[in-house]
Design an enzyme around this catalytic site. Sequence first.
Site, PDB file in Angstrom:
ATOM      1  CB  CYS A  31      -2.875   8.696  -0.021  1.00  0.00           C
ATOM      2  SG  CYS A  31      -4.355   7.827   0.547  1.00  0.00           S
TER       3      CYS A  31
ATOM      4  CE  LYS B 101      -3.037   3.177   0.468  1.00  0.00           C
ATOM      5  NZ  LYS B 101      -4.031   3.287   1.523  1.00  0.00           N
TER       6      LYS B 101
END
Length: 421
Positions: free
Chosen positions: A258, A204
């Site tokens: 993110c 991720k």
Amino acid sequence: MKITVVGLGYIGLPTAILFAKYGNTVAGVDLSPVMTANLNAGRIHIEEPGLTEDLQEALALGKFHASTTPVSADAYIIAVPTPNKDDQHKSCDTTYVASALTNIIPLLKKNDTIIIESTIAPRTMADVVQPMIEKAGFTVGEDIYLAHCPERVLPGNIMHELVHNPRIIGGITEKCTEKAAAVYGEFVEGEIIKAQAGEAELSKLMENTYRDVNIALANELAKISNHLGIDALRVIEMANKHPRVNLHQPGPGVGGHCLAVDPYFVIAAAPEQSPLMQTAREVNNSMPEYVVSQVKALMEERDGNRVTIFGLTYKGNIDDIRESPAMEIRDMLVETGLDVKTFDPHVASEVLTGEEACADSSLIVVLSDHSEFREIPATYTDQMRDPIIFDTKNTVKSVASDVTYLNYGNLHQAPKVAVTA
């Protein structure tokens, strides 16, 4: 299946509602009593297409209820924030994850599954989560099943992508992976990718780091091209005609929870092995200052002192201002003494209309690629002292004939040559 989702933000809330929509009994948990009350009344606090309708469907089915305290369940999903620490490498702060675990541990029973959806640093599952569960007297992989299942969705299309995107399931043990996969099998139609916890954590992080590094390359190209008097956007367009080249687009910086955050988790875990990632972060972090330097140069020959910012969110067509470079640019421009007005139709706190924000302005600076900004109507620019637009997102496609339009392609041709930051 009974599911408790802790953290009802941009990921936790859509996840909880989808589980409920597919027939599971879901308890959504968040610390805000106002938020939970609104959710129980069918009102959401984030902008996401389809989310309100799905929430109301889940409520009508009697499958979703929000509260400030967790309840006993078969599976617990933790989707709380993981901000950067204020340390040298901005490492991962797992305080909220640990707090969520502390609150659900008293509810645990044999065969329960705990899934961490929050983005976490490598080895967090092994070094933080597993020890907390074992300290409570459980054997991981036999009594309690632990897995990291990171989300990978695009804001504005979350409800579709949660169902259809591939899903990585990283268990502490193989049995943990199987148990977590069964949980997501309730609604996920995309590929279920079974992995080890550490692989899921790092995968991720690398998805977002890849994008951060490539955006940094595009941003550096924009600076170079402006310095050399070359059209950066044309260069990117031509280079991308190569079958194995895919240059990204430059912008005002990188934001959101993110790309602007996750690379630091990898850097902090291995600082000596990550010089490229660190440089990319430095380049992207420099962009707000670079944009401000260009704005100051453009304003030097203007009679007025007002600048209008179009867009405060970190990307288009959402209301998310977390880590947004637009917010940083706004504050920096105010500090220079400019009179700054803002217009963002997606941010509830912004109350000015386009006409009001542009009145007596000498420059529009586009910082978010909202679809509303593809065409800047004459009713906006007619209100300006100097009809000039600096589009840092290359999103504007139509302006009035008397408007001077600038982007990273022709910035070097501006009425006054912009300085190099």
